[in-house]
Design a protein around this motif. Sequence first.
Motif, mmCIF file in Angstrom:
data_model
loop_
_atom_site.group_PDB
_atom_site.id
_atom_site.type_symbol
_atom_site.label_atom_id
_atom_site.label_comp_id
_atom_site.label_asym_id
_atom_site.label_seq_id
_atom_site.Cartn_x
_atom_site.Cartn_y
_atom_site.Cartn_z
ATOM 1 N N ALA A 36 -6.647 -4.968 1.609
ATOM 2 C CA ALA A 36 -5.252 -5.579 2.350
ATOM 3 C C ALA A 36 -4.901 -6.276 3.347
ATOM 4 O O ALA A 36 -4.370 -6.659 3.289
ATOM 5 C CB ALA A 36 -3.919 -3.828 2.323
ATOM 6 N N LYS A 78 3.737 -1.220 3.424
ATOM 7 C CA LYS A 78 3.735 -0.179 3.641
ATOM 8 C C LYS A 78 5.085 0.889 2.363
ATOM 9 O O LYS A 78 6.381 0.838 2.935
ATOM 10 C CB LYS A 78 3.415 1.061 4.370
ATOM 11 C CG LYS A 78 2.666 2.663 4.094
ATOM 12 C CD LYS A 78 2.116 2.827 5.386
ATOM 13 C CE LYS A 78 1.291 4.333 4.279
ATOM 14 N NZ LYS A 78 0.373 5.126 5.967
ATOM 15 N N THR A 88 0.469 -1.031 0.564
ATOM 16 C CA THR A 88 -0.244 0.109 -0.400
ATOM 17 C C THR A 88 0.882 1.146 0.186
ATOM 18 O O THR A 88 2.332 1.171 0.432
ATOM 19 C CB THR A 88 -1.379 -0.013 1.147
ATOM 20 O OG1 THR A 88 0.219 0.378 2.673
ATOM 21 C CG2 THR A 88 -1.400 -0.862 1.070
ATOM 22 N N SER A 111 -7.782 -0.538 1.978
ATOM 23 C CA SER A 111 -7.550 -1.000 3.092
ATOM 24 C C SER A 111 -7.952 -3.083 3.839
ATOM 25 O O SER A 111 -7.800 -3.355 4.410
ATOM 26 C CB SER A 111 -7.867 -0.043 4.363
ATOM 27 O OG SER A 111 -9.055 0.181 4.448
ATOM 28 N N HIS A 124 -5.053 -0.003 -2.808
ATOM 29 C CA HIS A 124 -5.372 1.085 -2.203
ATOM 30 C C HIS A 124 -6.541 1.092 -1.376
ATOM 31 O O HIS A 124 -6.790 1.245 -0.315
ATOM 32 C CB HIS A 124 -5.984 2.240 -3.208
ATOM 33 C CG HIS A 124 -4.822 2.993 -4.048
ATOM 34 N ND1 HIS A 124 -4.449 2.703 -5.515
ATOM 35 C CD2 HIS A 124 -4.125 4.357 -3.136
ATOM 36 C CE1 HIS A 124 -3.719 3.947 -5.793
ATOM 37 N NE2 HIS A 124 -2.712 4.498 -4.284
ATOM 38 N N LYS A 156 4.401 1.633 -5.623
ATOM 39 C CA LYS A 156 4.100 0.582 -5.851
ATOM 40 C C LYS A 156 3.699 -0.112 -6.545
ATOM 41 O O LYS A 156 4.531 -0.827 -6.764
ATOM 42 C CB LYS A 156 2.398 0.739 -5.272
ATOM 43 C CG LYS A 156 2.176 1.327 -3.999
ATOM 44 C CD LYS A 156 0.830 1.231 -3.304
ATOM 45 C CE LYS A 156 -0.106 2.304 -4.623
ATOM 46 N NZ LYS A 156 -0.217 3.441 -4.605
#
Length: 220
Positions: A205, A213, A39, A202, A200, A46
């Motif tokens: 993820a 990160k 992330t 959350s 992106h 990324k």
Amino acid sequence: MILELENICKSFHQPRSGAIEVLKKVSFTLGTGETNAVTGESGSGKTTLLSLIAGLDSPDHGRILLEGEDLCVMKEDRLSRYRAMKIGIIFQQFHLMPHLSARENISLPLEILKQQQITERVDVMLEKVGLQDRQHHLPGQLSGGECQRVAIARALIIKPALLLADEPTGNLDIKTGDKIAGLLFDLVEKENKTMIMVTHNSDLAGQCQKIRKLEQGRLA
């Protein structure tokens, strides 16, 4: 370890501002069956990192080892074949061949690699992603969720050592994205696949075993 990154650095030259360092000494390892999310804010590096791991670009410094093989020293023809055999990639924009049916898109990597039992392997994969009834449709005749199912099937059909997913639900509505995420993680778990996902989201993820990160080119 399936994947090892050692001190990866990458810069890009800008005509006005000169060299911009995008990745700065990034190092980590990934074991068999591990799922990692990467992330970070836009511009944190990324996509560049995923491109380097995929062998689509080369770092300025450092090593990228996939199953012990250093991608950074391979010649282009060997790298292309190694990538085709070992790395499955799922893109946000699907990247399907518009003139090929769902079935033909899934079988394409096997055709290129001149694999055996293509028909049987594609049949199994179509069933896993629930597209038996849509297998002869072109991408333009499929919904966004169906196109991403095709893309997932195409990435997994080669039985890759490493699966890379670049915002796999980013082009889908929330409900469809949740279904696709569920399907992807279910298949990854059942087939014990090693996956790196750039996202992106959350919630997405959080479904991975580890979250890394990137902040201004470094792992936080």
